[in-house]
Design a protein around this motif. Sequence first.
Motif, PDB file in Angstrom:
ATOM      1  N   ALA A 227     -37.926 101.083  82.256  1.00  0.00           N
ATOM      2  CA  ALA A 227     -37.847 100.265  81.040  1.00  0.00           C
ATOM      3  C   ALA A 227     -36.743  99.227  81.183  1.00  0.00           C
ATOM      4  O   ALA A 227     -36.907  98.065  80.771  1.00  0.00           O
ATOM      5  CB  ALA A 227     -37.591 101.157  79.827  1.00  0.00           C
ATOM      6  N   SER A 228     -35.620  99.631  81.761  1.00  0.00           N
ATOM      7  CA  SER A 228     -34.526  98.697  82.001  1.00  0.00           C
ATOM      8  C   SER A 228     -34.942  97.606  82.977  1.00  0.00           C
ATOM      9  O   SER A 228     -34.633  96.426  82.779  1.00  0.00           O
ATOM     10  CB  SER A 228     -33.314  99.454  82.558  1.00  0.00           C
ATOM     11  OG  SER A 228     -32.269  98.567  82.878  1.00  0.00           O
ATOM     12  N   ARG A 229     -35.674  98.015  83.992  1.00  0.00           N
ATOM     13  CA  ARG A 229     -36.157  97.023  84.974  1.00  0.00           C
ATOM     14  C   ARG A 229     -37.137  96.060  84.337  1.00  0.00           C
ATOM     15  O   ARG A 229     -37.112  94.859  84.599  1.00  0.00           O
ATOM     16  CB  ARG A 229     -36.814  97.769  86.136  1.00  0.00           C
ATOM     17  CG  ARG A 229     -37.249  96.862  87.273  1.00  0.00           C
ATOM     18  CD  ARG A 229     -37.780  97.666  88.441  1.00  0.00           C
ATOM     19  NE  ARG A 229     -38.182  96.801  89.536  1.00  0.00           N
ATOM     20  CZ  ARG A 229     -38.702  97.233  90.683  1.00  0.00           C
ATOM     21  NH1 ARG A 229     -38.851  98.542  90.867  1.00  0.00           N
ATOM     22  NH2 ARG A 229     -39.047  96.385  91.629  1.00  0.00           N
ATOM     23  N   ARG A 230     -38.015  96.565  83.480  1.00  0.00           N
ATOM     24  CA  ARG A 230     -38.973  95.717  82.787  1.00  0.00           C
ATOM     25  C   ARG A 230     -38.266  94.712  81.884  1.00  0.00           C
ATOM     26  O   ARG A 230     -38.665  93.548  81.790  1.00  0.00           O
ATOM     27  CB  ARG A 230     -39.925  96.564  81.944  1.00  0.00           C
ATOM     28  CG  ARG A 230     -40.970  97.318  82.737  1.00  0.00           C
ATOM     29  CD  ARG A 230     -42.051  96.406  83.243  1.00  0.00           C
ATOM     30  NE  ARG A 230     -42.695  95.679  82.154  1.00  0.00           N
ATOM     31  CZ  ARG A 230     -43.627  94.744  82.330  1.00  0.00           C
ATOM     32  NH1 ARG A 230     -44.002  94.406  83.539  1.00  0.00           N
ATOM     33  NH2 ARG A 230     -44.181  94.151  81.298  1.00  0.00           N
ATOM     34  N   LEU A 231     -37.203  95.163  81.232  1.00  0.00           N
ATOM     35  CA  LEU A 231     -36.490  94.279  80.320  1.00  0.00           C
ATOM     36  C   LEU A 231     -35.811  93.141  81.068  1.00  0.00           C
ATOM     37  O   LEU A 231     -35.631  92.051  80.523  1.00  0.00           O
ATOM     38  CB  LEU A 231     -35.452  95.080  79.530  1.00  0.00           C
ATOM     39  CG  LEU A 231     -34.969  94.459  78.216  1.00  0.00           C
ATOM     40  CD1 LEU A 231     -36.132  94.291  77.247  1.00  0.00           C
ATOM     41  CD2 LEU A 231     -33.878  95.313  77.595  1.00  0.00           C
ATOM     42  N   ARG A 232     -35.456  93.386  82.306  1.00  0.00           N
ATOM     43  CA  ARG A 232     -34.790  92.348  83.095  1.00  0.00           C
ATOM     44  C   ARG A 232     -35.689  91.169  83.394  1.00  0.00           C
ATOM     45  O   ARG A 232     -35.211  90.058  83.648  1.00  0.00           O
ATOM     46  CB  ARG A 232     -34.269  92.934  84.416  1.00  0.00           C
ATOM     47  CG  ARG A 232     -33.118  93.901  84.279  1.00  0.00           C
ATOM     48  CD  ARG A 232     -32.459  94.143  85.629  1.00  0.00           C
ATOM     49  NE  ARG A 232     -31.472  95.213  85.546  1.00  0.00           N
ATOM     50  CZ  ARG A 232     -31.697  96.456  85.934  1.00  0.00           C
ATOM     51  NH1 ARG A 232     -32.878  96.786  86.440  1.00  0.00           N
ATOM     52  NH2 ARG A 232     -30.766  97.375  85.825  1.00  0.00           N
ATOM     53  N   VAL A 233     -37.009  91.372  83.392  1.00  0.00           N
ATOM     54  CA  VAL A 233     -37.914  90.282  83.761  1.00  0.00           C
ATOM     55  C   VAL A 233     -38.269  89.405  82.585  1.00  0.00           C
ATOM     56  O   VAL A 233     -38.953  88.393  82.756  1.00  0.00           O
ATOM     57  CB  VAL A 233     -39.220  90.829  84.394  1.00  0.00           C
ATOM     58  CG1 VAL A 233     -38.906  91.713  85.574  1.00  0.00           C
ATOM     59  CG2 VAL A 233     -40.049  91.587  83.380  1.00  0.00           C
ATOM     60  N   PHE A 234     -37.802  89.738  81.375  1.00  0.00           N
ATOM     61  CA  PHE A 234     -38.051  88.874  80.233  1.00  0.00           C
ATOM     62  C   PHE A 234     -37.113  87.671  80.309  1.00  0.00           C
ATOM     63  O   PHE A 234     -35.920  87.793  80.548  1.00  0.00           O
ATOM     64  CB  PHE A 234     -37.791  89.629  78.924  1.00  0.00           C
ATOM     65  CG  PHE A 234     -38.929  90.494  78.500  1.00  0.00           C
ATOM     66  CD1 PHE A 234     -39.926  90.008  77.661  1.00  0.00           C
ATOM     67  CD2 PHE A 234     -39.018  91.811  78.950  1.00  0.00           C
ATOM     68  CE1 PHE A 234     -40.982  90.812  77.291  1.00  0.00           C
ATOM     69  CE2 PHE A 234     -40.075  92.613  78.570  1.00  0.00           C
ATOM     70  CZ  PHE A 234     -41.066  92.115  77.733  1.00  0.00           C
ATOM     71  N   THR A 235     -37.687  86.510  80.083  1.00  0.00           N
ATOM     72  CA  THR A 235     -36.877  85.295  80.031  1.00  0.00           C
ATOM     73  C   THR A 235     -36.484  85.046  78.588  1.00  0.00           C
ATOM     74  O   THR A 235     -36.987  85.659  77.664  1.00  0.00           O
ATOM     75  CB  THR A 235     -37.684  84.084  80.546  1.00  0.00           C
ATOM     76  OG1 THR A 235     -38.748  83.803  79.627  1.00  0.00           O
ATOM     77  CG2 THR A 235     -38.265  84.362  81.919  1.00  0.00           C
ATOM     78  N   LEU A 236     -35.598  84.112  78.381  1.00  0.00           N
ATOM     79  CA  LEU A 236     -35.177  83.785  77.018  1.00  0.00           C
ATOM     80  C   LEU A 236     -36.287  83.124  76.225  1.00  0.00           C
ATOM     81  O   LEU A 236     -36.146  82.901  75.019  1.00  0.00           O
ATOM     82  CB  LEU A 236     -33.934  82.891  77.059  1.00  0.00           C
ATOM     83  CG  LEU A 236     -32.673  83.577  77.594  1.00  0.00           C
ATOM     84  CD1 LEU A 236     -31.490  82.624  77.511  1.00  0.00           C
ATOM     85  CD2 LEU A 236     -32.389  84.850  76.866  1.00  0.00           C
ATOM     86  N   ALA A 237     -37.377  82.768  76.883  1.00  0.00           N
ATOM     87  CA  ALA A 237     -38.527  82.235  76.155  1.00  0.00           C
ATOM     88  C   ALA A 237     -39.437  83.345  75.702  1.00  0.00           C
ATOM     89  O   ALA A 237     -40.460  83.129  75.061  1.00  0.00           O
ATOM     90  CB  ALA A 237     -39.306  81.259  77.035  1.00  0.00           C
ATOM     91  N   GLY A 238     -39.076  84.572  76.067  1.00  0.00           N
ATOM     92  CA  GLY A 238     -39.886  85.727  75.657  1.00  0.00           C
ATOM     93  C   GLY A 238     -41.077  85.939  76.540  1.00  0.00           C
ATOM     94  O   GLY A 238     -41.991  86.667  76.229  1.00  0.00           O
ATOM     95  N   GLU A 239     -41.085  85.301  77.727  1.00  0.00           N
ATOM     96  CA  GLU A 239     -42.216  85.437  78.638  1.00  0.00           C
ATOM     97  C   GLU A 239     -41.731  86.110  79.899  1.00  0.00           C
ATOM     98  O   GLU A 239     -40.569  86.062  80.274  1.00  0.00           O
ATOM     99  CB  GLU A 239     -42.807  84.059  78.968  1.00  0.00           C
ATOM    100  CG  GLU A 239     -43.326  83.316  77.729  1.00  0.00           C
ATOM    101  CD  GLU A 239     -43.791  81.913  78.090  1.00  0.00           C
ATOM    102  OE1 GLU A 239     -43.517  81.471  79.227  1.00  0.00           O
ATOM    103  OE2 GLU A 239     -44.416  81.272  77.242  1.00  0.00           O
ATOM    104  N   GLU A 240     -42.692  86.723  80.573  1.00  0.00           N
ATOM    105  CA  GLU A 240     -42.337  87.380  81.823  1.00  0.00           C
ATOM    106  C   GLU A 240     -42.536  86.394  82.971  1.00  0.00           C
ATOM    107  O   GLU A 240     -43.396  85.546  82.917  1.00  0.00           O
ATOM    108  CB  GLU A 240     -43.220  88.619  82.035  1.00  0.00           C
ATOM    109  CG  GLU A 240     -42.963  89.678  80.983  1.00  0.00           C
ATOM    110  CD  GLU A 240     -43.787  90.909  81.235  1.00  0.00           C
ATOM    111  OE1 GLU A 240     -43.664  91.504  82.323  1.00  0.00           O
ATOM    112  OE2 GLU A 240     -44.566  91.277  80.361  1.00  0.00           O
TER     113      GLU A 240
END
Length: 240
Positions: A227-240
């Motif tokens: 889950a932590s790794r997944r959260l890291r791939v979110f950009t500030l635009a809310g996109e992966e």
Amino acid sequence: MYNQTVARLTYKALLGRRRALLLFALPLLLLVVAVAVRLLGDVDDDVTKQLLGGFAMATIVPLIGVVAGTGAIGPEIDDGSVVYLLAKPTRRAGIIITKLIVAIGVTVAFSAIPVFLAGYILNGNSQQIAVAYAAAAAAASVAYSALFLLLGTVSRHAVVIGLVYALIWEALFGSMVPGARELSVQQWALTLAQKIGGSGAGITSEVGLTMGVTLLAAATVGGAWYASRRLRVFTLAGEE
């Protein structure tokens, strides 16, 4: 790693009107059923184990896990507000750990305590059955919180998927299909109940104690890590 601001926002999200109703309704249903069964006649240990194992552990506990686990982060991802959280100088691993701690606390409070109360209402903790199932519910709550928190980071349909898992896999296959039981969180947790209750309680699990505890730990740590790794791939635009 624990962030008080993130924790406060997570508690607010979980205990908001809609989710709070579900969180209170599910354990209340368990207690109402326990009282009704008790009033209908004599209740022995077998009846108590059927209600706590077949209903509480198989249905109520995973459903509470779905509500708390997915609710800890899913809504923020769905509505895009997670980007405001990610824009702050907070480690994303710290965000996940904080949300996991909150989800575990809420899930344990709304599952393990009612399970103990239901068991005590039914048979007064004969053969340590109420304590045994409460411990199993607490252990399962930890794993469910991590797994459903992870689910909230990987799918916008986390609640639906979680409900399918809870109602079909845990309640149906995890309780009735022999081969599937070994891959069921409830069966892993029941190893603790079996240990606490001892041979007199007659509680059984499809896996051994060492294996059950190992799998619970792996599910919790693995779920939090990914889950932590997944959260890291979110950009500030809310996109992966």
